[in-house]
Design a protein around this motif. Structure first.
Motif, PDB file in Angstrom:
ATOM      1  N   TYR A  26       0.834  -1.203   0.000  1.00  0.00           N
ATOM      2  CA  TYR A  26       0.000   0.000   0.000  1.00  0.00           C
ATOM      3  C   TYR A  26       0.869   1.253   0.000  1.00  0.00           C
ATOM      4  CZ  TYR A  26      -3.803   3.159   1.274  1.00  0.00           C
ATOM      5  OH  TYR A  26      -4.716   4.177   1.291  1.00  0.00           O
ATOM      6  N   TYR A  27       1.963   1.206   0.762  1.00  0.00           N
ATOM      7  CA  TYR A  27       2.887   2.347   0.796  1.00  0.00           C
ATOM      8  C   TYR A  27       3.511   2.566  -0.586  1.00  0.00           C
ATOM      9  CZ  TYR A  27       7.062   5.075   1.892  1.00  0.00           C
ATOM     10  OH  TYR A  27       8.048   6.033   1.905  1.00  0.00           O
ATOM     11  N   LEU A  28       3.819   1.484  -1.285  1.00  0.00           N
ATOM     12  CA  LEU A  28       4.434   1.604  -2.607  1.00  0.00           C
ATOM     13  C   LEU A  28       3.533   2.325  -3.603  1.00  0.00           C
ATOM     14  CD1 LEU A  28       6.159  -1.860  -3.263  1.00  0.00           C
ATOM     15  CD2 LEU A  28       7.265   0.366  -3.220  1.00  0.00           C
ATOM     16  N   VAL A  29       2.253   1.975  -3.590  1.00  0.00           N
ATOM     17  CA  VAL A  29       1.363   2.483  -4.635  1.00  0.00           C
ATOM     18  C   VAL A  29       0.574   3.713  -4.207  1.00  0.00           C
ATOM     19  CG1 VAL A  29       1.132   0.177  -5.616  1.00  0.00           C
ATOM     20  CG2 VAL A  29      -0.532   0.954  -3.928  1.00  0.00           C
ATOM     21  N   SER A  30       0.571   4.029  -2.911  1.00  0.00           N
ATOM     22  CA  SER A  30      -0.314   5.095  -2.418  1.00  0.00           C
ATOM     23  C   SER A  30       0.062   6.471  -2.940  1.00  0.00           C
ATOM     24  CB  SER A  30      -0.321   5.104  -0.887  1.00  0.00           C
ATOM     25  OG  SER A  30       1.004   5.257  -0.389  1.00  0.00           O
ATOM     26  N   GLY A  31       1.373   6.772  -3.006  1.00  0.00           N
ATOM     27  CA  GLY A  31       1.784   8.099  -3.447  1.00  0.00           C
ATOM     28  C   GLY A  31       1.416   8.378  -4.881  1.00  0.00           C
ATOM     29  N   ALA A  32       1.723   7.422  -5.771  1.00  0.00           N
ATOM     30  CA  ALA A  32       1.403   7.603  -7.192  1.00  0.00           C
ATOM     31  C   ALA A  32      -0.090   7.562  -7.445  1.00  0.00           C
ATOM     32  CB  ALA A  32       2.098   6.524  -8.023  1.00  0.00           C
ATOM     33  N   ALA A  33      -0.845   6.956  -6.518  1.00  0.00           N
ATOM     34  CA  ALA A  33      -2.292   6.889  -6.688  1.00  0.00           C
ATOM     35  C   ALA A  33      -2.978   8.188  -6.297  1.00  0.00           C
ATOM     36  CB  ALA A  33      -2.862   5.738  -5.855  1.00  0.00           C
TER      37      ALA A  33
ATOM     38  N   LEU B 141      -8.076  -1.944  -1.188  1.00  0.00           N
ATOM     39  CA  LEU B 141      -7.486  -0.613  -1.369  1.00  0.00           C
ATOM     40  C   LEU B 141      -6.214  -0.683  -2.210  1.00  0.00           C
ATOM     41  CD1 LEU B 141      -7.943   0.934   2.206  1.00  0.00           C
ATOM     42  CD2 LEU B 141      -9.283   1.397   0.149  1.00  0.00           C
ATOM     43  N   ILE B 142      -5.483  -1.780  -2.063  1.00  0.00           N
ATOM     44  CA  ILE B 142      -4.245  -1.924  -2.832  1.00  0.00           C
ATOM     45  C   ILE B 142      -4.560  -2.060  -4.319  1.00  0.00           C
ATOM     46  CG2 ILE B 142      -2.197  -3.339  -3.171  1.00  0.00           C
ATOM     47  CD1 ILE B 142      -2.381  -4.151  -0.271  1.00  0.00           C
ATOM     48  N   GLN B 143      -5.518  -2.921  -4.628  1.00  0.00           N
ATOM     49  CA  GLN B 143      -5.892  -3.099  -6.022  1.00  0.00           C
ATOM     50  C   GLN B 143      -6.397  -1.796  -6.637  1.00  0.00           C
ATOM     51  OE1 GLN B 143      -5.181  -5.599  -7.663  1.00  0.00           O
ATOM     52  NE2 GLN B 143      -5.689  -7.563  -6.753  1.00  0.00           N
ATOM     53  N   ILE B 144      -7.216  -1.078  -5.875  1.00  0.00           N
ATOM     54  CA  ILE B 144      -7.764   0.195  -6.376  1.00  0.00           C
ATOM     55  C   ILE B 144      -6.647   1.199  -6.593  1.00  0.00           C
ATOM     56  CG2 ILE B 144      -9.267   2.136  -5.796  1.00  0.00           C
ATOM     57  CD1 ILE B 144     -11.016   0.111  -4.242  1.00  0.00           C
ATOM     58  N   ALA B 145      -5.690   1.227  -5.663  1.00  0.00           N
ATOM     59  CA  ALA B 145      -4.566   2.162  -5.799  1.00  0.00           C
ATOM     60  C   ALA B 145      -3.723   1.827  -7.019  1.00  0.00           C
ATOM     61  CB  ALA B 145      -3.714   2.120  -4.529  1.00  0.00           C
ATOM     62  N   ILE B 146      -3.511   0.542  -7.290  1.00  0.00           N
ATOM     63  CA  ILE B 146      -2.738   0.145  -8.474  1.00  0.00           C
ATOM     64  C   ILE B 146      -3.465   0.533  -9.751  1.00  0.00           C
ATOM     65  CG2 ILE B 146      -1.896  -1.843  -9.776  1.00  0.00           C
ATOM     66  CD1 ILE B 146      -1.202  -3.165  -7.172  1.00  0.00           C
ATOM     67  N   LEU B 147      -4.759   0.287  -9.794  1.00  0.00           N
ATOM     68  CA  LEU B 147      -5.538   0.658 -10.978  1.00  0.00           C
ATOM     69  C   LEU B 147      -5.461   2.159 -11.247  1.00  0.00           C
ATOM     70  CD1 LEU B 147      -8.719  -1.572 -10.564  1.00  0.00           C
ATOM     71  CD2 LEU B 147      -7.002  -1.761 -12.361  1.00  0.00           C
ATOM     72  N   SER B 148      -5.453   2.929 -10.180  1.00  0.00           N
ATOM     73  CA  SER B 148      -5.436   4.387 -10.347  1.00  0.00           C
ATOM     74  C   SER B 148      -4.111   4.888 -10.901  1.00  0.00           C
ATOM     75  CB  SER B 148      -5.735   5.078  -9.014  1.00  0.00           C
ATOM     76  OG  SER B 148      -4.690   4.854  -8.091  1.00  0.00           O
TER      77      SER B 148
ATOM     78  N   VAL C 216     -15.346  -0.774  -8.663  1.00  0.00           N
ATOM     79  CA  VAL C 216     -14.870   0.542  -9.095  1.00  0.00           C
ATOM     80  C   VAL C 216     -14.898   0.551 -10.619  1.00  0.00           C
ATOM     81  CG1 VAL C 216     -13.412   1.039  -7.101  1.00  0.00           C
ATOM     82  CG2 VAL C 216     -12.465  -0.220  -9.033  1.00  0.00           C
ATOM     83  N   SER C 217     -15.184   1.702 -11.176  1.00  0.00           N
ATOM     84  CA  SER C 217     -15.220   1.832 -12.634  1.00  0.00           C
ATOM     85  C   SER C 217     -14.407   3.038 -13.045  1.00  0.00           C
ATOM     86  CB  SER C 217     -16.661   1.963 -13.134  1.00  0.00           C
ATOM     87  OG  SER C 217     -17.232   3.183 -12.681  1.00  0.00           O
ATOM     88  N   GLY C 218     -13.892   2.973 -14.238  1.00  0.00           N
ATOM     89  CA  GLY C 218     -13.090   4.081 -14.752  1.00  0.00           C
ATOM     90  C   GLY C 218     -12.829   3.894 -16.227  1.00  0.00           C
TER      91      GLY C 218
END
Length: 483
Positions: free
Chosen positions: A154-161, A339-346, A359-361
């Motif tokens: 989560y820490y890895l992907v949270s900033g870029a998300a 939350l991790i999956q959503i953050a990666i998708l973002s 979630v959709s996008g």
């Protein structure tokens, strides 16, 4: 142990010197782990054939075991054994060549297989007095390790998300683990927030066991800076892989280096300690699977991202892992609440709506360009979408619509086009001194774009001042001649 994780560990071990290998092979747990998980099957057969040999093994006898067509496989096996200093070729007195097994490796492997010796290489189970009454269950250990490891992801992907700083700070990642992630170039700090790198995105696409080994190898490369013994660290990691899940072990036989490791590994979720001064520790599933063939350390129901592989996922991908549906109009639907999956998708998707389990996008040019600028490649994006394609998407030959994969690649290529710069090429100088003089003048003006000293030419963005400078130099030369 997966192919990717074993190859990482093997590559690291092969780079170690003979002196380190000799110390490592004194521990039966280390030798058993290397034998089980690091060696090709053919190399294992050679080791078992030589294990109880009273003398060296002539190369002529070994060659007789193999078909002529299997020469490549034999060379690969003997090369691996030689690189690990397990079996090495030696010239005998009569001039013939024979293979000799490392005495320490031979002795330790015998002890591991026979259960002989007085060593405590496989850990010392805690006594009743040390264990106390509050024992941890396997379920509690799994929950603890999952929580710690998902915090790292989560820490890895949270900033870029694009999550807030408060949300990033809530990720339970210790300062030591953050230092590891930065040292491994998995994440970089940009404007005070972590930003995942290309290597970091490859990291989150790996299975859990490979992720753990990737981080541990970074840890091993830092042991000298931490004042720790590389041999003791490696031996302890291999020992953890041989321990029993759910059993607590005593810390009384651990060295100072290994006690320090407990704190670091606890932060990563590999071991559990009730307190810093506890007399016992529990290995979690992340640790016990380090040298096993069990694959993922986490169950499929945890909604983690550990099962994604960086390569193209084929029919072997488990259908129940898929949760992404993507349409030919680039709209994306993800059936997940992680939350991790959503953050990666973002990272590469413009998310628009979020529901309790959906979630959709949409994949857009801007969202893909943003990912590419962060170091994420189109191949990684396509690999992730393919790996996590919904079972309905997996019914087609290509899980993702070709129009979508082609467009993702085109969006990446748009950002890699050649940039043109208007300017002037300066060449055909009369001497090297003249070339250097004009080059330094252009550099001082700040108009120098490119130079090639070998061909005595350079490129400038503006030429007016340089032309005036050359005319002035020519006038000075003409005046000097007339005198």
């Amino acid at each position: 142990m997966s192919a990717s994780s074993s190859s990482q560990a093997l590559e690291y071990l092969e780079g170690l010197p003979l002196s380190t290998h000799k110390k490592l092979y004194e521990q039966p747990s280390t030798v058993l782990a290397v034998f089980r998980c690091m060696l090709p099957h053919l190399a294992k057969s050679i080791v078992m054939a030589m294990l109880y040999m009273p003398s060296s093994f002539p190369t002529a006898d070994l060659d007789a075991w193999f078909k002529t067509s299997a020469r490549k496989e034999k060379e690969h096996a003997t090369f691996t054994l030689d690189r690990l200093h397990i079996v090495t070729p030696q010239r005998q007195d009569d001039g013939s060549l024979s293979y000799t097994m490392n005495p320490g490796f031979q002795r330790s492997l015998r002890q591991a297989l026979e259960g002989s010796g007085t060593h405590r290489s496989f850990g010392v189970p805690a006594t009743r007095e040390e264990s106390g009454s509050n024992r941890m269950t396997t379920e509690q250990l799994d929950e603890y390790s999952r929580s710690q490891w998902e915090g790292i992801l989560y820490y890895l992907v949270s900033g870029a998300a694009g999550l807030s700083k408060d949300a990033i700070d809530r990720a339970e990642v210790g300062p030591g683990t953050k230092k590891l992630l930065h040292a491994g170039d998995l994440v970089r700090t940009v404007h005070g927030s972590p930003r995942i790198t290309k290597d970091g995105f490859s990291f989150v696409l790996q299975e859990t066991n490979a992720q753990v080994w990737s981080l541990l190898i970074v840890y091993l490369k830092m042991v000298n800076d931490l004042g720790m013994s590389e041999t003791e660290v490696l031996a302890f990691l291999f020992m953890l892989g041989s321990l029993e899940l759910g059993q607590d072990y005593s810390t009384s036989t651990l060295s100072a280096t290994q006690l320090q490791m407990l704190d670091d590994l606890s932060a990563m979720g590999l071991v559990y300690r009730s307190s810093k001064n506890a007399q016992t520790f529990y290995p979690t599933r992340l640790a016990t699977s380090l040298t096993s063939d069990s694959g993922s350390a986490m169950s499929a129901s945890s909604n983690d991202i550990a099962q994604a592989n960086q390569g193209n996922a084929g029919p072997s991908a488990s259908a129940n892992k898929g949760f992404i549906i993507i349409e030919t109009n680039y709209r994306l639907y993800a059936y997940t609440n992680s939350l991790i999956q959503i953050a990666i998708l973002s990272l590469f998707t413009k998310l628009q709506h979020r529901f309790p389990n959906l979630v959709s996008g949409k994949l857009t040019k801007e969202s893909v360009h943003k990912a590419v600028q962060s170091g994420i490649t189109s191949a990684q994006i396509i690999s992730y979408l393919t790996t996590y394609a919904h079972p309905q998407m997996q019914k087609t030959v290509s899980y993702i619509p070709p129009t979508v994969t082609d467009q993702i690649r085109l969006w990446e290529y748009e950002g890699e086009r050649v940039e043109t710069t208007a300017g002037y090429l300066m060449r055909e100088f009369g001497s090297d001194a003249e070339y250097r003089d004009v080059l330094n003048y252009a550099s001082a003006l700040g108009v120098l774009v490119w130079q090639n000293d070998a061909n005595r030419c350079f490129f400038v963005s503006q030429v007016e001042q340089i032309s005036a400078y050359l005319r002035k130099k020519k006038e000075n030369r003409d005046v000097a001649r007339t005198r």
